[in-house]
Design an enzyme around this catalytic site. Structure first.
Site, short mmCIF file in Angstrom:
data_model
loop_
_atom_site.label_atom_id
_atom_site.label_comp_id
_atom_site.label_asym_id
_atom_site.label_seq_id
_atom_site.Cartn_x
_atom_site.Cartn_y
_atom_site.Cartn_z
N CYS A 1 -2.50 9.07 2.90
CA CYS A 1 -1.84 8.73 1.67
C CYS A 1 -3.42 9.12 0.62
CB CYS A 1 -2.08 7.11 1.74
SG CYS A 1 -3.45 6.52 2.48
N GLU B 1 0.94 -1.10 -0.09
CA GLU B 1 0.05 -0.05 0.09
C GLU B 1 0.81 1.08 -0.19
OE1 GLU B 1 -3.35 -0.34 0.39
OE2 GLU B 1 -3.68 -2.28 1.48
#
Ligand code: NAD
Length: 455
Positions: free
Chosen positions: A265, A231
């Site tokens: 993010c 990720e």
């Protein structure tokens, strides 16, 4: 002779004072820790997912029972305002209790029937999972990597960020009140410990962090053909089309560019606004941004804490200076600030020649660029190596049509990217490999096997 163990000191990003320390794990000790995990996994993997969920569920309540103390530690170490620290801790505890059953359900065996045959589809544990996590959500990220691995019957060795070891250790300590010994272990340190863990006898590396580290992990994992879930970072675009609800778009842009000091993010990192509405949108964003006041994480009224570390602040300041030097205009923020503080900053007149529109910023900056036609907005949004999230504000059905043409994993139309229950957390392009959440996300922590017999 007394041998002292070297320690990893965790410093407050707000004051620079030590918050606490943990022993550093010698890289040479990591293979033995992994061997211990492999031994412990045998019994842990032999019970059912629902039994493992029953063992882990009380840990969620234990987190909630200690939420004030945990939130203070989290905010002291990571720098987010106490209210945000409390919300991360509460979310982690509540989600733990909810997700253990979802994961157990996802990894339960199922049967398929064909002509004259029955196939059992099994979701077996992989063995030992290395969970390597960042500092931006220092309690939630360890849970994201470790919880599905554990409920799926794996043992986990967690290597949290060297910026936030204390809260990760506190999280693991709570789970370990309920887990058998060595099923969840923590190793502390930075790159050397991460590399040693990846090189050790683990079956899967579940990593959340930067693209650069993700690439190193993938290269190192190739040696033993180890599984990876990566990720990674992003540069999420927000497109605002003519006819959009500008109040809602500006309110979203402010929240999603500035929360957690931009260290998310799926932060909005690039804003594309149709020329006809650019002036009005920018004014509304500047107005909304005033609510995001910087300050000490423990002071009343702080909405933005400091950036997590000096290097991160310097990177953001450099990108702002570079954009201004190339002709961008500061609408709000910027400037020199003491310590790790970085105020909510708005830039207009940015271009794709500037680093701030290409490299992940991970700071509280909203850079605005205008476009004339929605097709141009789509190509600008897609002009990035990343593709985690994207958001479009505008009239329907145009906004949905534009959204469908963006190459990102999670796209929001007139709202943020978070999907309905069961949706995966997924990145496209260089934002990741594999994904999280939903039954398919949970099953990535398993070896799928089929056993077929005559009916
Ligand atoms: P980072 O890549 O610097 O570090 C992440 C972890 O990897 C740390 O624990 C670090 O010690 C470890 N590490 C460093 N070098 C290693 C190596 N060679 N081998 C193994 N491990 C190593 O990332 P960071 O600065 O902690 O976190 C910020 C990044 O995380 C941003 O890019 C952000 O976008 C990303 N992120 C992504 C998601 C997502 O869901 N896609 C969520 C949160 C954060």
């Amino acid at each position: 002779m007394t041998v002292t163990t070297p320690t990893l000191i965790s410093y407050s990003p707000a004051t620079g004072e030590p918050v606490g320390e943990v022993p550093i794990t010698a890289p040479a000790k990591i293979p033995a820790i992994v061997a211990g995990a492999r031994e412990a996994q045998k019994a842990w993997g032999a019970i059912t997912g629902h039994q493992r969920a029953d063992i882990l569920r009380p840990a969620g309540q234990a987190i909630l029972d200690n939420k004030d103390e945990l939130a203070r530690l989290l905010s002291a170490e990571q720098g987010k305002p106490l209210a945000d620290g409390l919300s991360e801790v509460t979310h982690t505890g509540e989600k733990l209790m909810e997700e253990v059953d979802e994961i157990a359900e996802a990894v339960a065996p199922r049967e398929l029937t064909g002509e004259g045959m029955v196939t059992t589809l099994r979701y077996d544990p992989l063995g030992v999972v290395a969970a390597i996590t960042p500092w931006n959500f220092p309690m939630l990220m360890p849970q994201w990597m470790a919880l599905p691995a554990l409920v799926a019957g794996n043992a986990v060795v967690l290597k949290p960020s060297e910026q936030t070891p204390l809260i990760a250790q506190a999280y693991a300590d709570i789970l370990n009140r309920f887990l058998p010994p060595h099923v969840l272990q923590v190793v502390h340190g930075a790159d050397d410990q991460g590399r040693a863990l990846v090189a050790s006898d683990v079956n899967l590396i579940a990593f959340t962090g930067s693209k650069a580290t993700g690439q190193k992990i993938m290269a190192a994992a190739a040696e033993g053909l180890k599984r990876v879930i990566l990720e990674l970072g992003s540069k999420d675009p927000l497109i605002v089309l003519e006819g959009a609800d500008l109040d809602a778009a500006a309110e979203f842009a402010a929240r999603n560019s500035f929360r957690n000091c931009g260290q998310v993010c799926v932060s909005t990192e690039r804003i594309y606004v149709q020329g006809t509405i650019a002036e009005a949108f920018t004014e509304k964003l500047a107005q909304a941004a005033k609510a995001y006041r910087s300050g000490d994480p423990f002071a009343e009224g702080s909405v933005l804490g400091p950036m997590v570390m000096r290097e991160q602040k310097e990177h953001v300041a450099r990108q702002i200076e570079d954009a201004v030097a190339q002709g961008a205009k500061l609408v709000l923020g910027g400037g020199d600030h003491p310590g790790n503080a970085m105020p909510a900053t708005i830039l207009r007149g940015v271009t794709h020649e500037m680093d701030i529109m290409k490299t992940e910023t991970f700071g509280p900056v909203a850079p605005i660029m205008t476009f004339e036609h929605p097709d141009e907005a789509v190509s600008l949004a897609n002009d990035s190596e990343y593709g985690l999230g994207a958001v479009v504000f505008g009239p329907e059905p145009l906004a949905r049509d534009v959204a469908a043409r963006i190459d990102a994993g999670m796209i929001g139309v007139n709202r943020g990217i978070h999907g309905a229950k069961g949706s995966p957390w997924v990145g496209a392009r260089h934002s990741g490999i594999g994904y999280h959440m939903g039954p398919d996300g949970h099953r990535q922590f398993c070896q799928v096997r089929t056993i077929t017999r005559n009916a």
